[in-house]
Enzyme design. Structure first.
Site, PDB file in Angstrom:
ATOM      1  N   ILE A 287      22.533  20.628 -35.459  1.00  0.00           N
ATOM      2  CA  ILE A 287      22.339  21.435 -36.677  1.00  0.00           C
ATOM      3  C   ILE A 287      20.879  21.353 -37.144  1.00  0.00           C
ATOM      4  CG2 ILE A 287      24.736  21.383 -37.468  1.00  0.00           C
ATOM      5  CD1 ILE A 287      23.920  19.083 -39.391  1.00  0.00           C
ATOM      6  N   PRO A 288      19.956  21.949 -36.382  1.00  0.00           N
ATOM      7  CA  PRO A 288      18.545  21.847 -36.763  1.00  0.00           C
ATOM      8  C   PRO A 288      18.242  22.455 -38.135  1.00  0.00           C
ATOM      9  CG  PRO A 288      18.837  23.442 -34.976  1.00  0.00           C
ATOM     10  CD  PRO A 288      20.146  22.744 -35.168  1.00  0.00           C
ATOM     11  N   HIS A 289      17.403  21.759 -38.878  1.00  0.00           N
ATOM     12  CA  HIS A 289      16.962  22.253 -40.189  1.00  0.00           C
ATOM     13  C   HIS A 289      15.598  21.670 -40.495  1.00  0.00           C
ATOM     14  CE1 HIS A 289      19.367  18.573 -40.849  1.00  0.00           C
ATOM     15  NE2 HIS A 289      18.402  18.255 -41.677  1.00  0.00           N
ATOM     16  N   GLY A 290      14.983  22.129 -41.552  1.00  0.00           N
ATOM     17  CA  GLY A 290      13.614  21.716 -41.858  1.00  0.00           C
ATOM     18  C   GLY A 290      13.523  20.391 -42.586  1.00  0.00           C
TER      19      GLY A 290
END
Lengths: 102, 145
Positions: free
Chosen positions: B58-61
């Site tokens: 779940i890539p996020h910043g």
């Protein structure tokens, strides 16, 4: 603080870098498990851990930052976002009314 | 939150960073972020993996990256051949852009799906974008099990 009795636990904070992803998922899972015990579970960025948190849960990679940001809290580090043994143990201890150790 | 335009079921990536860029591009395509957010997603991944199990990441910043988020949105990018994710095989990437709490319902659903191997398999294998959106439809947090 190095330990806390289950009955004294009112608020658990799951901390992550942005409070955007993994911590949200873990908090939602824990919230369901602990709701009946009246324990509030929230998620926040690691540098914004609220003062009324009784236990802080965070990824091992953030544990150092959490310890600096909330030095007096019991810190439970985990490695895996779902099904981590440390988190499973925490839930089991709270449900059985035991003592949680940092 | 998760729009059909941000769902891609047949993607190919050369590696983890490329997969993250594609998740970011899908968020960019629906106007949820400024392009600088994509770099913050890659930076975040380098500090701590967003792999959550069952072939899903779940890539996020980062916290600083939040300034590049225009509105809460998710993207769903599937890599049928898998992507090597620091030793884990990832087939589903769910990109997250959030400044508020709009994405929490879907992440709660995701947590529920990942704890059920059969549902996780469906999420990895379905060829229907609407089915993906339906599967991830937010559940009320107050809902009793």
């Amino acid at each position: 603080m190095t330990s806390i009795e289950s009955k004294d636990i009112h608020k658990i904070v799951v901390a992550c870098d942005a409070g955007m992803g993994s911590s949200v998922m873990l908090a939602s899972t824990l919230r369901k498990e602990l709701k009946k015990l009246g324990i509030e579970v929230t998620h926040t960025p690691v540098n914004q851990i609220p003062g009324d948190a009784d236990i802080v849960i965070c990824h091992v990679g953030l544990a150092q930052r959490a310890a600096v940001s909330a030095p007096s809290k019991i810190l439970i580090p985990f490695q895996v976002f779902l099904g981590d043994p440390a988190v499973t143990k925490l839930v089991a201890t709270i449900k059985s009314g035991g003592t949680v150790h940092a | 939150m998760l729009e059909p335009a941000a769902v891609r079921l047949d993607a190919v990536a050369t590696g983890r960073d490329d997969a993250i860029r594609q998740c970011g591009e899908a968020l960019l395509a629906v106007g949820a972020i400024d392009s600088s957010y994509v770099d913050s997603m890659i930076q975040r991944e380098r500090s701590i993996s967003t792999y959550v199990g069952e072939g899903v990441a779940i890539p996020h910043g980062t916290l600083d990256g939040k300034e590049s988020v225009r509105r809460d949105a998710l993207s769903f990018v599937r890599f049928p051949d898998g992507v090597d994710w620091d030793g884990n095989l990832v087939q589903v990437c769910i990109g997250i852009a959030a400044k508020g709490d709009g994405h929490i319902g879907i992440l709660s659903s995701l947590a529920r799906i990942l704890m059920d191997p059969a549902q996780a398999k469906t999420l990895r294998e379905t060829n229907d974008a609407e089915a993906v959106i339906e599967l991830l439809a937010p559940v009320g947090e107050d809902e009793d099990e």
